[in-house]
Motif scaffolding. Structure first.
Motif, PDB file in Angstrom:
ATOM      1  N   ALA A  44     -16.274 -92.195  34.575  1.00  0.00           N
ATOM      2  CA  ALA A  44     -15.928 -91.914  33.189  1.00  0.00           C
ATOM      3  C   ALA A  44     -16.733 -90.705  32.487  1.00  0.00           C
ATOM      4  O   ALA A  44     -16.534 -89.778  32.185  1.00  0.00           O
ATOM      5  CB  ALA A  44     -15.907 -92.961  32.194  1.00  0.00           C
ATOM      6  N   GLY A  45     -18.432 -90.842  33.185  1.00  0.00           N
ATOM      7  CA  GLY A  45     -19.168 -89.880  32.422  1.00  0.00           C
ATOM      8  C   GLY A  45     -18.847 -88.747  33.211  1.00  0.00           C
ATOM      9  O   GLY A  45     -18.976 -87.450  32.899  1.00  0.00           O
ATOM     10  N   VAL A  46     -18.892 -88.593  34.583  1.00  0.00           N
ATOM     11  CA  VAL A  46     -18.628 -87.613  35.409  1.00  0.00           C
ATOM     12  C   VAL A  46     -17.468 -86.763  35.059  1.00  0.00           C
ATOM     13  O   VAL A  46     -17.334 -85.649  35.123  1.00  0.00           O
ATOM     14  CB  VAL A  46     -18.690 -88.017  37.106  1.00  0.00           C
ATOM     15  N   GLY A  47     -16.323 -87.380  34.833  1.00  0.00           N
ATOM     16  CA  GLY A  47     -14.964 -86.982  34.588  1.00  0.00           C
ATOM     17  C   GLY A  47     -15.010 -86.175  33.228  1.00  0.00           C
ATOM     18  O   GLY A  47     -14.033 -85.667  32.920  1.00  0.00           O
ATOM     19  N   GLY A  48     -15.949 -86.639  32.397  1.00  0.00           N
ATOM     20  CA  GLY A  48     -16.143 -85.619  31.064  1.00  0.00           C
ATOM     21  C   GLY A  48     -16.788 -84.322  31.277  1.00  0.00           C
ATOM     22  O   GLY A  48     -16.985 -83.521  30.320  1.00  0.00           O
ATOM     23  N   VAL A  49     -17.240 -83.951  32.568  1.00  0.00           N
ATOM     24  CA  VAL A  49     -17.845 -82.744  32.676  1.00  0.00           C
ATOM     25  C   VAL A  49     -16.683 -81.712  32.957  1.00  0.00           C
ATOM     26  O   VAL A  49     -15.504 -81.970  33.402  1.00  0.00           O
ATOM     27  CB  VAL A  49     -18.705 -82.830  34.018  1.00  0.00           C
ATOM     28  N   SER A  50     -16.765 -80.726  32.223  1.00  0.00           N
ATOM     29  CA  SER A  50     -16.004 -79.405  32.258  1.00  0.00           C
ATOM     30  C   SER A  50     -15.633 -79.119  33.702  1.00  0.00           C
ATOM     31  O   SER A  50     -16.424 -78.691  34.429  1.00  0.00           O
ATOM     32  CB  SER A  50     -16.361 -78.370  31.413  1.00  0.00           C
ATOM     33  N   THR A  51     -14.184 -79.217  33.883  1.00  0.00           N
ATOM     34  CA  THR A  51     -13.788 -78.723  35.143  1.00  0.00           C
ATOM     35  C   THR A  51     -13.832 -77.393  35.589  1.00  0.00           C
ATOM     36  O   THR A  51     -14.093 -76.838  36.608  1.00  0.00           O
ATOM     37  CB  THR A  51     -12.333 -79.207  35.477  1.00  0.00           C
ATOM     38  N   GLU A  52     -13.681 -76.556  34.368  1.00  0.00           N
ATOM     39  CA  GLU A  52     -13.893 -75.032  34.339  1.00  0.00           C
ATOM     40  C   GLU A  52     -15.054 -74.701  35.056  1.00  0.00           C
ATOM     41  O   GLU A  52     -15.569 -73.616  35.703  1.00  0.00           O
ATOM     42  CB  GLU A  52     -13.522 -74.312  33.137  1.00  0.00           C
ATOM     43  N   VAL A  53     -16.385 -75.420  34.523  1.00  0.00           N
ATOM     44  CA  VAL A  53     -17.595 -75.054  34.776  1.00  0.00           C
ATOM     45  C   VAL A  53     -18.011 -75.297  36.353  1.00  0.00           C
ATOM     46  O   VAL A  53     -18.272 -74.520  37.042  1.00  0.00           O
ATOM     47  CB  VAL A  53     -18.675 -75.927  34.130  1.00  0.00           C
ATOM     48  N   VAL A  54     -17.340 -76.344  36.961  1.00  0.00           N
ATOM     49  CA  VAL A  54     -17.545 -76.836  38.238  1.00  0.00           C
ATOM     50  C   VAL A  54     -16.595 -75.683  39.066  1.00  0.00           C
ATOM     51  O   VAL A  54     -17.317 -75.341  40.119  1.00  0.00           O
ATOM     52  CB  VAL A  54     -17.086 -78.375  38.433  1.00  0.00           C
ATOM     53  N   GLU A  55     -15.561 -75.592  38.639  1.00  0.00           N
ATOM     54  CA  GLU A  55     -14.611 -74.635  39.451  1.00  0.00           C
ATOM     55  C   GLU A  55     -15.184 -73.050  39.405  1.00  0.00           C
ATOM     56  O   GLU A  55     -15.228 -72.500  40.591  1.00  0.00           O
ATOM     57  CB  GLU A  55     -13.325 -74.667  38.740  1.00  0.00           C
ATOM     58  N   ALA A  56     -15.635 -72.721  38.635  1.00  0.00           N
ATOM     59  CA  ALA A  56     -16.664 -71.462  38.309  1.00  0.00           C
ATOM     60  C   ALA A  56     -17.724 -71.507  39.278  1.00  0.00           C
ATOM     61  O   ALA A  56     -18.152 -70.422  39.959  1.00  0.00           O
ATOM     62  CB  ALA A  56     -16.978 -71.132  36.984  1.00  0.00           C
ATOM     63  N   ALA A  57     -18.501 -72.587  39.330  1.00  0.00           N
ATOM     64  CA  ALA A  57     -19.731 -72.655  40.367  1.00  0.00           C
ATOM     65  C   ALA A  57     -18.932 -72.573  41.732  1.00  0.00           C
ATOM     66  O   ALA A  57     -19.712 -71.794  42.788  1.00  0.00           O
ATOM     67  CB  ALA A  57     -20.434 -73.667  40.234  1.00  0.00           C
ATOM     68  N   ARG A  58     -17.908 -73.153  42.194  1.00  0.00           N
ATOM     69  CA  ARG A  58     -17.487 -73.112  43.480  1.00  0.00           C
ATOM     70  C   ARG A  58     -17.047 -71.839  43.790  1.00  0.00           C
ATOM     71  O   ARG A  58     -16.978 -71.235  44.929  1.00  0.00           O
ATOM     72  CB  ARG A  58     -16.428 -74.363  43.547  1.00  0.00           C
ATOM     73  N   VAL A  59     -16.363 -70.970  42.707  1.00  0.00           N
ATOM     74  CA  VAL A  59     -16.051 -69.588  43.361  1.00  0.00           C
ATOM     75  C   VAL A  59     -17.076 -68.781  43.349  1.00  0.00           C
ATOM     76  O   VAL A  59     -16.935 -67.917  44.425  1.00  0.00           O
ATOM     77  CB  VAL A  59     -15.075 -69.224  41.934  1.00  0.00           C
ATOM     78  N   ASP A  60     -18.223 -69.062  42.753  1.00  0.00           N
ATOM     79  CA  ASP A  60     -19.433 -68.329  43.326  1.00  0.00           C
ATOM     80  C   ASP A  60     -20.027 -68.493  44.336  1.00  0.00           C
ATOM     81  O   ASP A  60     -20.986 -68.143  44.712  1.00  0.00           O
ATOM     82  CB  ASP A  60     -20.437 -68.360  41.797  1.00  0.00           C
ATOM     83  N   GLY A  61     -19.513 -69.544  45.188  1.00  0.00           N
ATOM     84  CA  GLY A  61     -20.226 -69.858  46.406  1.00  0.00           C
ATOM     85  C   GLY A  61     -21.214 -70.906  46.523  1.00  0.00           C
ATOM     86  O   GLY A  61     -22.012 -70.963  47.319  1.00  0.00           O
ATOM     87  N   ILE A  62     -21.431 -71.697  45.254  1.00  0.00           N
ATOM     88  CA  ILE A  62     -22.564 -72.539  45.089  1.00  0.00           C
ATOM     89  C   ILE A  62     -22.205 -73.768  46.013  1.00  0.00           C
ATOM     90  O   ILE A  62     -21.212 -74.294  45.813  1.00  0.00           O
ATOM     91  CB  ILE A  62     -22.739 -72.900  43.545  1.00  0.00           C
TER      92      ILE A  62
END
Length: 317
Positions: free
Chosen positions: A200-218
């Motif tokens: 539940a805590g991890v699901g509250g993390v913004s998906t946009e932030v994670v996707e932006a990091a993955r797009v940047d190749g992190i």
């Protein structure tokens, strides 16, 4: 005619006016929070503060719970406890249990929650249900199940080992290994509840932030450590404390059922030794001294958590 009338038309006399002004004064506003807290304070006093004070009191006496006479010995119970050659072993076992419980019940749920939230796209409901299922099974039943699975003679683990020409170790009498297995049994029971809370805590993390990091190749491991863990830390700190406190209580059951603290205190810990001293050896004073030291250990862990962990918690989610 009366000087003033209230809403119902009745006269508001001097006594009524004084009472109204007293109820609305600054003193009553200061007392109201304490009055609201009073029921909780009474409950804590009856069920926590009094038992704690009584435990401190009993630790100063030599008593076997049967004799009507308690002999005052002062700090002798603490001296005998600290000079006991098994004390350092029991304390070391307790710290090892804490480390293993944190690994299995805090780190592992975090990793699984991250994978099921941001990595795996299919079968999420199945994995969630399967990981949560053991938490609804009795720990006694789970302990008996693991005893059968890990039976070194006729259990499934022994049969699999024999296919590769090996022998399954007698884990219940092996120093070091017994602590690991008992920690796994306890964690198997606790994992599902901790996993659901962490999910539940991890699901509250913004998906946009994670996707932006993955797009940047992190890489995913950096996203997990530098983005997900900090942004879900408010839930993580709760699971951290729960893993330590609840885990050391739950671990009593498999120790009591399988090893009774053996071999040679190899699986005992502070909490089990409180029971062992009180109800097996009838040394109530020594058992109370162990309980006080265990409480002091919990206080130290909480102080370390408040000093080094709590200040960096992210509460917005």
């Amino acid at each position: 005619m009366p000087k003033s009338m209230d809403a119902s038309g009745a006269a508001a006399g001097p006594a009524h006016g004084a009472a109204a002004s007293g109820c609305r004064g600054p003193l009553s506003r200061r007392c109201l929070p304490y009055l609201l807290l009073l029921p909780a304070v009474v409950i804590f006093a009856v069920f926590m503060f009094y038992p704690l004070a009584n435990t401190v009191y009993l630790s100063l006496f030599d008593w076997n719970m049967i004799s009507p006479v308690r002999t005052f010995v002062g700090l002798d119970n603490y001296v005998s406890m600290f000079t006991d050659p098994y004390f350092t072993k029991i304390l070391g076992n307790t710290l090892l249990y804490i480390a293993l419980l944190l690994l299995f019940n805090f780190v592992a749920p975090y990793v699984f929650s991250f994978v099921l939230t941001f990595v795996i796209k299919r079968g999420r409901s199945f994995y969630r249900g399967a990981l949560f299922l053991p938490s609804i099974i009795s720990l006694v039943v789970g302990t008996m199940l693991f005893v059968w699975l890990l039976n070194p003679i006729s259990g499934p683990a022994a049969q699999i080992a024999s296919l590769f020409g090996m022998h399954a170790p007698i884990w219940s009498t092996t120093q070091g290994l017994v602590i690991v297995v008992i920690s796994i049994i306890t964690s198997w029971k606790m994992f599902g509840y901790n996993f659901i809370i962490t999910l539940a805590g991890v699901g509250g993390v913004s998906t946009e932030v994670v996707e932006a990091a993955r797009v940047d190749g992190i890489p995913l491991w950096r996203i997990f450590l530098n983005v997900v863990v900090p942004m879900s830390s408010s839930t993580g700190i709760y699971v951290l404390i729960l893993s330590i406190v609840n885990g050391l209580q739950q671990i009593f059951t498999p120790i009591n059922m399988i090893t009774q603290g053996g071999p040679d205190y190899g699986s005992s810990n502070m909490i089990f030794n409180v029971y062992n001293e009180a109800f097996n050896f009838y040394r109530t004073g020594t058992a109370s001294a162990y309980a006080i030291v265990m409480m002091a250990l919990f206080v130290v862990l909480l102080l370390l958590e408040f000093k080094y962990v709590e200040k960096d918690i992210y509460y917005e989610n």
